[in-house]
Design an enzyme around this catalytic site. Structure first.
Site, PDB file in Angstrom:
ATOM      1  CG  ASP A  41      -2.044   0.990   1.131  1.00 34.30           C
ATOM      2  OD1 ASP A  41      -2.050   1.785   0.171  1.00 34.30           O
ATOM      3  OD2 ASP A  41      -2.908   0.984   2.010  1.00 34.30           O
ATOM      4  CG  ASP A  42      -0.173   4.751   0.096  1.00 36.07           C
ATOM      5  OD1 ASP A  42      -1.005   4.321  -0.724  1.00 36.07           O
ATOM      6  OD2 ASP A  42      -0.457   5.585   0.981  1.00 36.07           O
ATOM      7  CB  CYS A  81      -6.605   2.736  -1.257  1.00 35.03           C
ATOM      8  SG  CYS A  81      -5.134   3.310  -0.413  1.00 35.03           S
ATOM      9  NE  ARG A  85      -5.917  -0.975  -1.625  1.00 31.39           N
ATOM     10  CZ  ARG A  85      -4.949  -1.642  -1.003  1.00 31.39           C
ATOM     11  NH1 ARG A  85      -5.158  -2.861  -0.578  1.00 31.39           N
ATOM     12  NH2 ARG A  85      -3.788  -1.060  -0.784  1.00 31.39           N
ATOM     13  CE  LYS A 138      -6.212   0.350   2.094  1.00 31.32           C
ATOM     14  NZ  LYS A 138      -5.361   1.547   2.072  1.00 31.32           N
ATOM     15  CG  HIS A 140      -9.942   0.989   1.217  1.00 30.60           C
ATOM     16  ND1 HIS A 140      -8.945   1.926   1.051  1.00 30.60           N
ATOM     17  CD2 HIS A 140     -10.995   1.649   1.756  1.00 30.60           C
ATOM     18  CE1 HIS A 140      -9.365   3.100   1.471  1.00 30.60           C
ATOM     19  NE2 HIS A 140     -10.601   2.958   1.900  1.00 30.60           N
ATOM     20  CB  SER A 163      -6.721   3.491   4.928  1.00 26.71           C
ATOM     21  OG  SER A 163      -6.918   3.423   3.543  1.00 26.71           O
ATOM     22  CG  HIS A 240      -1.822   3.936   3.878  1.00 31.89           C
ATOM     23  ND1 HIS A 240      -2.140   4.742   4.943  1.00 31.89           N
ATOM     24  CD2 HIS A 240      -2.665   4.274   2.876  1.00 31.89           C
ATOM     25  CE1 HIS A 240      -3.145   5.538   4.588  1.00 31.89           C
ATOM     26  NE2 HIS A 240      -3.478   5.278   3.337  1.00 31.89           N
ATOM     27  CG  ASP A 292      -2.469   0.933  -3.026  1.00 37.77           C
ATOM     28  OD1 ASP A 292      -1.278   1.252  -2.836  1.00 37.77           O
ATOM     29  OD2 ASP A 292      -3.404   1.404  -2.339  1.00 37.77           O
ATOM     30  CG  ASN A 293      -1.815   4.434  -4.061  1.00 34.02           C
ATOM     31  OD1 ASN A 293      -2.821   3.942  -3.562  1.00 34.02           O
ATOM     32  ND2 ASN A 293      -0.887   5.007  -3.307  1.00 34.02           N
ATOM     33  CE  LYS A 313      -2.863   7.623  -1.018  1.00 33.99           C
ATOM     34  NZ  LYS A 313      -2.888   7.006   0.313  1.00 33.99           N
TER      35      LYS A 313
HETATM   36 MG    MG Z   1      -2.696   3.109  -1.355  1.00 31.07          MG
END
Ligand code: MG
Length: 471
Positions: A41-42, A81, A85, A138, A140, A163, A240, A292-293, A313
């Site tokens: 994540d991130d 996010c 996803r 996660k 989301h 998150s 994240h 994811d980003n 992001k």
């Molecule tokens: Mg993310």
């Protein structure tokens, strides 16, 4: 000749089939590879050793990259996010499912909705052809019971449903809160629930140990289901913010807390690879690692790095959506560095092909089948990438060129919304940092990209916004 051989094989197998043993079905089952998707994540394009980071050590991910395929033009389908996803799990642009919005960019703990039931997730798709499926980490895509993983094709869920910076208990306003030093940021300040299937088993979730526990859950699921084909979707909550590492990793990385977190994720990757090898599953499993980003840059050293890519992001600049893309699988993946285009949306189509699951025919799929590139280095069928921010198309890539129709910085960084007519045009091979606009020199490329975008937009059916309604 081929037919003759087939008849001979059938004749040889006939006594086995008559005797009622399950040899035939076991052989068929072994031909379906297991799939493990490890989704950070991130985490940015530049945050792994094998992607050039000078002070984060990721030996297990680097090993996956050197023994498997390291993709250098691999994309998430959104720069935040929830839509990212949704796209990975459905193989479709989030604007089609309604999991993208211009009002609110992700789901929150007071959101009313989630992934619509009529969307088909990768887990639902693979279950049709006999896979056991786990989502760990996660989610989301909706925290209410009907939207949780176990109601979207997963046999098992263990994780935080959104998150790790949500359900904040501290009275300090969000952005002010992060001005504290790292040692004042507490896991108990975020009252996020930890779920097993649909039950809350811990609240607030102890985030110091969450990365370790997610890896252990993945290992345990793999061991338990080693005799059947399986899908493990391991979506880490970290790196994240807020960042937490277990005591074994805290203070160990040269990169500081962010590095500690990434190195702990990498350690878990090592445990998963070791389990596959110990259980004799390595030859028939494909492991994918991506994010994811891009990195959340305003958090300074607590945010990651997009390496040479622009911004992070939240934006449609490359740093927001281009990610590490590593495919490992000694029995399936031909090693090498791949510069062809790929997307997280392609996993749905690719895995369906490899597992023998027919693609849905009642909807537009945005993923393409990368299996020939993964197995034989044949050209990727993906020739373009569409960059959405919310429900608006901001940019499009066609081959090496990318045109920006609209740009917008990352959460207060790199400038506000700006429309471009004529569009900005960059050659991402020559200029991966998107610094030198070549629109004047290539009107024919702009015309080609315009045609591509017009065709896409004329056929687009937008899903109802699932993010906007709050309680
Ligand atoms: Mg993310």
């Amino acid at each position: 000749m081929k037919n003759l051989i087939f008849v001979k094989i059938q004749l040889l197998l006939w006594p086995v089939l008559l005797s009622g043993t399950s040899l035939w079905s076991q052989t068929a089952a072994r031909e379906q590879p297991n799939f493990i998707i490890i989704f950070a994540d991130d985490l940015g394009y530049g945050d792994l050793g094998s992607y050039g980071h000078p002070s984060i050590r990721t030996p297990h991910l680097d090993r996956m990259a050197s023994e498997g395929q390291k993709w250098t033009n691999f994309y998430a389908a959104a720069s935040v996010c929830t839509p990212s996803r949704a796209a990975l799990l459905t193989g479709r642009l989030p604007v089609r499912s309604g999991m993208a919005s211009n009002t609110t960019r992700v789901l929150f703990p007071d959101s009313k909705n989630g992934l619509p039931a009529h969307e088909i997730t990768l887990a639902e798709q693979l279950k049709q052809v006999g896979y056991r499926t786990a989502c760990i980490g996660k989610w989301h895509l909706g925290h209410k019971e009907q939207y949780l993983p176990t109601n979207n094709g997963f046999d098992y869920y263990f994780g935080i449903p959104y998150s790790n910076d949500m359900d904040k208990l501290s009275n300090i306003p969000y952005w002010e809160y992060w001005k504290q030093s790292d040692d004042l940021i507490k896991t108990t300040d975020f009252n996020v629930p930890l779920l097993r299937n649909t039950e809350v088993v811990e609240r607030p979730a102890n985030q110091h140990t969450i990365t370790k526990r997610y890896a252990e859950e993945a290992v345990s699921f793999i061991k338990k289901h080693k005799d059947q084909p399986f899908l493990v979707y391991l979506a880490h909550n970290l790196p994240h913010i807020p960042l937490f590492a277990s005591k074994e990793f805290l203070g160990k990385s040269d990169r500081g807390l962010y590095g500690d977190v990434v190195e702990e994720i990498d350690y878990g990757v090592g445990q998963i690879l070791a389990t596959l090898e110990a259980e004799g599953l390595a030859e028939n499993t494909i492991v994918v690692f991506t994010s994811d980003n891009g990195p959340w840059l305003p958090f300074k050293t607590n945010g990651g790095s997009a390496g040479p890519l622009r911004a992070g992001k939240g934006t449609t600049w490359e740093g927001g959506m281009r990610e590490p893309g590593i495919f490992w699988g000694p029995g399936w993946i031909k090693p090498g560095q791949i510069s062809a285009l790929g997307s997280t949306m392609d996993l749905f189509t690719t895995f369906s092909t490899l597992a023998g699951a027919a693609l849905p025919e009642d909807r537009i799929m945005d993923g393409v089948d990368l299996s020939e590139t993964l197995r034989y280095h044949r050209p990727s069928p993906r020739k373009s990438v569409l960059y959405y921010r919310g429900t608006d198309l901001y940019a499009a890539r066609w081959g090496a060129y990318k045109a920006h129709f609209i740009t917008h910085g990352a959460y207060g960084q790199f400038g506000e919304r700006e429309e471009h007519d004529p569009p900005l045009l960059y050659h991402l091979g020559h200029d991966p940092s998107e610094q030198f606009n070549v629109a004047q020199d290539h009107p024919e490329v702009l015309a080609q990209i315009n045609a591509l975008v017009l065709k896409h937009q004329s056929e687009l059916v937008r899903g109802k916004d699932q993010l906007v309604e709050r309680e």
